[in-house]
Design a protein around this motif. Structure first.
Motif, PDB file in Angstrom:
ATOM      1  N   GLU A  75       0.819  -1.217   0.000  1.00 50.18           N
ATOM      2  CA  GLU A  75       0.000   0.000   0.000  1.00 50.18           C
ATOM      3  C   GLU A  75       0.858   1.274   0.000  1.00 50.18           C
ATOM      4  OE1 GLU A  75      -3.424  -0.206   2.571  1.00 50.18           O
ATOM      5  OE2 GLU A  75      -3.719   1.956   2.527  1.00 50.18           O
ATOM      6  N   CYS A  76       2.166   1.100   0.209  1.00 47.67           N
ATOM      7  CA  CYS A  76       3.062   2.258   0.334  1.00 47.67           C
ATOM      8  C   CYS A  76       3.342   2.877  -1.045  1.00 47.67           C
ATOM      9  CB  CYS A  76       4.341   1.779   1.009  1.00 47.67           C
ATOM     10  SG  CYS A  76       5.840   2.587   0.504  1.00 47.67           S
ATOM     11  N   PRO A  77       3.087   4.191  -1.204  1.00 46.22           N
ATOM     12  CA  PRO A  77       3.275   4.821  -2.509  1.00 46.22           C
ATOM     13  C   PRO A  77       4.738   4.857  -2.972  1.00 46.22           C
ATOM     14  CG  PRO A  77       2.699   6.457  -0.831  1.00 46.22           C
ATOM     15  CD  PRO A  77       2.536   5.119  -0.203  1.00 46.22           C
ATOM     16  N   PHE A  78       5.684   4.960  -2.014  1.00 47.72           N
ATOM     17  CA  PHE A  78       7.108   4.974  -2.391  1.00 47.72           C
ATOM     18  C   PHE A  78       7.526   3.599  -2.921  1.00 47.72           C
ATOM     19  CE2 PHE A  78       6.562   7.967   1.176  1.00 47.72           C
ATOM     20  CZ  PHE A  78       6.792   9.146   0.490  1.00 47.72           C
ATOM     21  N   ASP A 106       7.680  -8.939   3.473  1.00 50.09           N
ATOM     22  CA  ASP A 106       6.534  -8.086   3.809  1.00 50.09           C
ATOM     23  C   ASP A 106       6.816  -7.258   5.059  1.00 50.09           C
ATOM     24  OD1 ASP A 106       4.492  -8.744   1.847  1.00 50.09           O
ATOM     25  OD2 ASP A 106       4.600 -10.768   2.681  1.00 50.09           O
ATOM     26  N   PHE A 107       6.485  -5.992   4.969  1.00 53.10           N
ATOM     27  CA  PHE A 107       6.570  -5.128   6.151  1.00 53.10           C
ATOM     28  C   PHE A 107       5.353  -4.202   6.131  1.00 53.10           C
ATOM     29  CE2 PHE A 107       8.083  -1.708   8.908  1.00 53.10           C
ATOM     30  CZ  PHE A 107       8.693  -2.430   9.931  1.00 53.10           C
ATOM     31  N   PRO A 108       4.154  -4.787   6.359  1.00 49.53           N
ATOM     32  CA  PRO A 108       2.931  -3.958   6.295  1.00 49.53           C
ATOM     33  C   PRO A 108       2.933  -2.889   7.380  1.00 49.53           C
ATOM     34  CG  PRO A 108       2.437  -6.136   7.177  1.00 49.53           C
ATOM     35  CD  PRO A 108       3.858  -6.185   6.715  1.00 49.53           C
ATOM     36  N   ILE A 109       2.721  -1.658   6.967  1.00 44.54           N
ATOM     37  CA  ILE A 109       2.670  -0.538   7.914  1.00 44.54           C
ATOM     38  C   ILE A 109       1.307  -0.579   8.619  1.00 44.54           C
ATOM     39  CG2 ILE A 109       2.766   1.991   8.101  1.00 44.54           C
ATOM     40  CD1 ILE A 109       5.380   0.922   7.038  1.00 44.54           C
ATOM     41  N   PRO A 110       1.298  -0.556   9.950  1.00 41.54           N
ATOM     42  CA  PRO A 110       0.025  -0.712  10.676  1.00 41.54           C
ATOM     43  C   PRO A 110      -1.048   0.308  10.280  1.00 41.54           C
ATOM     44  CG  PRO A 110       1.862  -0.947  12.178  1.00 41.54           C
ATOM     45  CD  PRO A 110       2.447  -0.510  10.870  1.00 41.54           C
ATOM     46  N   TYR A 114      -5.163  -1.531   4.014  1.00 40.51           N
ATOM     47  CA  TYR A 114      -5.210  -2.783   3.263  1.00 40.51           C
ATOM     48  C   TYR A 114      -3.827  -3.344   2.915  1.00 40.51           C
ATOM     49  CZ  TYR A 114     -10.204  -1.884   2.773  1.00 40.51           C
ATOM     50  OH  TYR A 114     -11.527  -1.658   3.037  1.00 40.51           O
ATOM     51  N   GLY A 115      -2.763  -2.805   3.549  1.00 37.77           N
ATOM     52  CA  GLY A 115      -1.407  -3.282   3.266  1.00 37.77           C
ATOM     53  C   GLY A 115      -1.246  -4.752   3.601  1.00 37.77           C
ATOM     54  N   ASN A 141      -0.811  -1.079 -10.691  1.00 38.64           N
ATOM     55  CA  ASN A 141      -2.187  -0.529 -10.727  1.00 38.64           C
ATOM     56  C   ASN A 141      -2.513  -0.002  -9.340  1.00 38.64           C
ATOM     57  OD1 ASN A 141      -2.825  -1.761 -13.474  1.00 38.64           O
ATOM     58  ND2 ASN A 141      -2.335  -3.575 -12.275  1.00 38.64           N
ATOM     59  N   HIS A 142      -1.768   1.007  -8.913  1.00 38.81           N
ATOM     60  CA  HIS A 142      -1.779   1.360  -7.491  1.00 38.81           C
ATOM     61  C   HIS A 142      -2.940   2.265  -7.075  1.00 38.81           C
ATOM     62  CE1 HIS A 142       0.522   2.266  -3.636  1.00 38.81           C
ATOM     63  NE2 HIS A 142       0.513   0.957  -3.716  1.00 38.81           N
TER      64      HIS A 142
END
Lengths: 231, 144
Positions: A75-78, A106-110, A114-115, A141-142
């Motif tokens: 989900e991170c734009p960078f 994987d390092f989903p940001i809390p 939806y990350g 397709n972000h």
């Protein structure tokens, strides 16, 4: 008299209009209410975390002398910018040439809604051998990451486009069976002092580029210098 | 008269389809009921918003105008006039052209099909065909 004209014809028309309106309202209410949400198991951190031995999907030769590990959040734009702008060059110049093996963790940001769910979708497609295809679908397709809308249907479309069997994908997403693996990866990142995404380690050493997102040239320079050191 | 009634009923159906897509664009109702179609792919594409407005709301507005014109045209004061028939044909032509453009984008640019959009395209095409047929039919009516 023309058919449909006249008082009787108009009465019949208004009755039809009323019945149709009621039917359409009922249908709309049904469509809006019976809406499946993202499976809870795949969207939240599990209560217990088990190490299943998985250490991320890799791209490139097992014999490559240099390994880059990327901690990332779909989900991170960078991360999306890196994946869509820099990564194609990295793949072409460093991975395809056998110099680098790329490992995705994987390092989903809390705070990302939806990350974790996206990471789970990638794992469910990954078990069907199409992780990198799904990785590209999610990053290229972000738009979904900006809308905040439930991406369940969209991710299913992505899985299909990536070449996955959708029925197997649905079952996997409903089970949430990779939630533990994703959380294990995040905790591994925390132990390595990852505090944002994307974070890269080159042969175990964190790559620092200040406040700037790394470019393919940064990796190329580093790979060249490591190769020169080995000679 | 029957043409205008048919157009009103079709416009009502089209309005509800557009409303459903519009509510989804506002985040109401969550995932679109779309089977295995590519509704979400279409709805999250960059074409889904034009001039800062979700495309579905052009449909909501368009169908509402057609519905109101058709209902007004059914009133005795307008029943024998030619103007509403011409206006409905013009509105339907605009709708069908807009819908054709959206369908082209789905098929050849976005490469995904949204079943609800196809449904709307069918409805607006039906309205257009009825409106064209009405153009060839004189407005005749007698009192009951």
């Amino acid at each position: 008299m023309e058919e449909g004209g006249g008082l009787a014809g108009m009465k019949r028309f208004y009755v039809m209009l009323g019945v149709l309106t009621l039917a359409l309202v009922a249908m709309l209410v049904y469509l809006l209410q019976t809406n499946p949400s993202a499976p809870r198991a795949a969207t939240q951190a599990p209560t217990t975390v088990v190490d299943d031995g998985f250490r991320g999907y890799t791209l490139g030769s097992d014999k490559a002398p240099i390994e880059v590990t990327e901690y990332s959040d779909f989900e991170c734009p960078f991360c999306a910018s890196f994946a869509s702008v820099q990564m194609p060059t990295v793949r072409e110049q460093l991975i395809a040439t056998g110099q680098v093996r790329w490992r995705y963790r994987d390092f989903p940001i809390p705070s990302h809604q939806y990350g974790r769910y996206a990471a789970h979708a990638a794992q469910c497609v990954g078990e069907q051998g199409k992780f990198w295809e799904m990785h590209d679908q999610l990053f290229f397709n972000h738009g979904w990451a900006q809308t905040g809308k439930n991406p369940t249907g969209l991710f299913r479309d992505f899985a299909k486009a990536a070449g996955a069997d959708v029925a197997r994908y649905d079952a996997c997403m409903a089970s949430g069976r990779f939630a533990s693996r994703i959380e294990f990866s995040r905790q591994e990142g925390l132990q390595r002092n990852v505090n944002g995404t994307p974070t890269f380690f080159v042969n175990g050493t964190e790559l620092h580029t200040g406040n700037r997102l790394p470019a393919s040239d940064d990796f190329k320079r580093l790979v060249d210098s490591l190769a020169a050191r080995r000679k | 008269m029957r043409h205008r009634q048919a157009i009103a009923l079709l416009a009502l159906v089209g309005w509800f389809i557009a409303l459903y897509l519009g509510l989804h664009a506002l985040g109401i109702g969550g995932e679109l009921k779309c089977g295995t179609g590519g509704c979400d792919t279409v709805q999250t594409s960059r074409w889904a918003v034009q001039l800062g407005i979700p495309v579905a709301f052009f449909g909501v507005a368009g169908y509402a105008v057609i519905l109101v014109v058709a209902l007004v045209a059914l009133q005795p004061a307008w029943a024998l006039r030619r103007g509403p028939t011409l206006l409905l044909a013009a509105l339907a032509t605009g709708g069908v052209l807009f819908s054709a453009w959206l369908t082209y984008l789905e098929l050849f640019v976005i490469n995904a099909i949204c079943r609800w959009c196809v449904g709307s395209a069918v409805v607006v095409t039906a309205i257009w065909l009825v409106a064209l047929h009405a153009l060839r039919t004189p407005e005749t009516r007698t009192d009951p």
